[in-house]
Design a protein around this motif. Sequence first.
Motif, PDB file in Angstrom:
ATOM      1  N   UNK A 268      61.415  75.705 109.550  1.00  8.06           N
ATOM      2  CA  UNK A 268      62.390  74.629 109.399  1.00  8.06           C
ATOM      3  C   UNK A 268      61.811  73.270 109.716  1.00  8.06           C
ATOM      4  N   UNK A 269      62.574  72.250 109.396  1.00  9.67           N
ATOM      5  CA  UNK A 269      62.175  70.860 109.623  1.00  9.67           C
ATOM      6  C   UNK A 269      63.180  70.224 110.566  1.00  9.67           C
ATOM      7  N   UNK A 270      62.689  69.600 111.618  1.00  8.25           N
ATOM      8  CA  UNK A 270      63.578  68.942 112.574  1.00  8.25           C
ATOM      9  C   UNK A 270      64.377  67.844 111.878  1.00  8.25           C
ATOM     10  N   UNK A 271      65.608  67.647 112.306  1.00 13.95           N
ATOM     11  CA  UNK A 271      66.472  66.652 111.670  1.00 13.95           C
ATOM     12  C   UNK A 271      65.851  65.261 111.705  1.00 13.95           C
ATOM     13  N   UNK A 274      63.148  64.732 108.748  1.00  9.15           N
ATOM     14  CA  UNK A 274      63.436  65.054 107.349  1.00  9.15           C
ATOM     15  C   UNK A 274      63.172  63.903 106.398  1.00  9.15           C
ATOM     16  N   UNK A 275      63.191  62.700 106.868  1.00  8.75           N
ATOM     17  CA  UNK A 275      62.795  61.566 106.035  1.00  8.75           C
ATOM     18  C   UNK A 275      61.347  61.169 106.313  1.00  8.75           C
ATOM     19  N   UNK A 276      60.948  61.294 107.571  1.00  8.31           N
ATOM     20  CA  UNK A 276      59.622  60.808 107.964  1.00  8.31           C
ATOM     21  C   UNK A 276      58.497  61.630 107.363  1.00  8.31           C
ATOM     22  N   UNK A 277      58.717  62.919 107.081  1.00  3.71           N
ATOM     23  CA  UNK A 277      57.633  63.742 106.544  1.00  3.71           C
ATOM     24  C   UNK A 277      57.222  63.312 105.148  1.00  3.71           C
ATOM     25  N   UNK A 278      58.029  62.458 104.506  1.00  2.00           N
ATOM     26  CA  UNK A 278      57.671  61.971 103.183  1.00  2.00           C
ATOM     27  C   UNK A 278      56.901  60.661 103.253  1.00  2.00           C
ATOM     28  N   UNK A 279      56.614  60.189 104.454  1.00  2.63           N
ATOM     29  CA  UNK A 279      55.805  58.994 104.619  1.00  2.63           C
ATOM     30  C   UNK A 279      54.341  59.393 104.699  1.00  2.63           C
ATOM     31  N   UNK A 315      68.489  71.441 102.827  1.00  4.69           N
ATOM     32  CA  UNK A 315      68.960  72.164 104.014  1.00  4.69           C
ATOM     33  C   UNK A 315      67.752  72.684 104.767  1.00  4.69           C
ATOM     34  N   UNK A 316      67.915  72.869 106.070  1.00  6.19           N
ATOM     35  CA  UNK A 316      66.829  73.414 106.868  1.00  6.19           C
ATOM     36  C   UNK A 316      67.387  74.035 108.136  1.00  6.19           C
TER      37      UNK A 316
END
Length: 330
Positions: A268-271, A274-279, A315-316
């Motif tokens: 899973x990905x921490x809440x 969820x946006x920062x991993x695309x940086x 979702x994660x």
Amino acid sequence: MSQERCGSADNARVRAAARRIALLVGVSSALIIAVGITVLVLVIVATARPERGPGGERGDADHVVVDADQVVPWVIGFGVVAVVLLGVIAWVSAARAVRPLADALRLQREFVADASHELRTPLTALVSRIQILERRRERGDPIDEVIAKLGDDAASMGETLDELLVAASGEADAAAAERHRSGAVGEGVTTAAERLAPLAEARGVRLSCDLGDAAQVHVGLAASELARACMVLIDNAIGHSPVGATVAVACRRSGAAVEIRVTDHGPGVAAADRDRIFERFARGSETGQRRGFGLGLALARDLARRAGGSVGVETSSPEGTVFLLRMPSV
């Protein structure tokens, strides 16, 4: 020929930057000198007095006396101010002069990072395919199909490298953009799944692909670009799935858009991530959930935005994650 055009364009930008800097220094220096001369003339005129004769009578009107103790402080003050102003101008000019170099270095670093990541996955798949070929050869199984796949993998690496070089050279003109403006979802997704099948097999992960009703739908990316975006998501899912798990890729139409979901059974990905991993170069949290550089996901987002779409975590949970790639159909 393309390299010559790129070199000419770079030289033109350098010459233009040099002209702007020269104009800034020249005009600024001229203004400082003009202001200084004007001030000194006004001081001299204001402090000058008619020359007097030995008896105190008024002398020749064309001759005046200027007191040095009144003018020299102005000269010294102007000199100090001029030095400071010229120093500021030199600092601003130097900053402007190195800005193109800083931009070039940043673009170079990004290109090297992008190329390294983009080529890593197909290279890993190529190595896995070679291992499969060796095992089949040792068992005496047919190897023609694997050899054909090796050729496809090598061609894929060539296409990816060509696209990266075109993007780096800035030659994505209108004609090239038009050629890369439409691709079938089924072709792109199937290509991505086929190229990563050896990698999934090597990690003991099953890979399923359901094109649904979106196989023939076209989106605003070439099939090769769509395959690259899907490969990022599938590779990420394979890398975070335990042995024996299944990575599912599902495509569906949603109104005037196409939705591609990649489901894994990873941690899973921490809440907060969820946006920062695309940086670019972002790291996940250190909570035992997903960690690692987010360069691949950043590239997937760039491709999705190029097509007018988006990509993100739908979702994660600790049981798995669903990434959603959504793009309008064309």
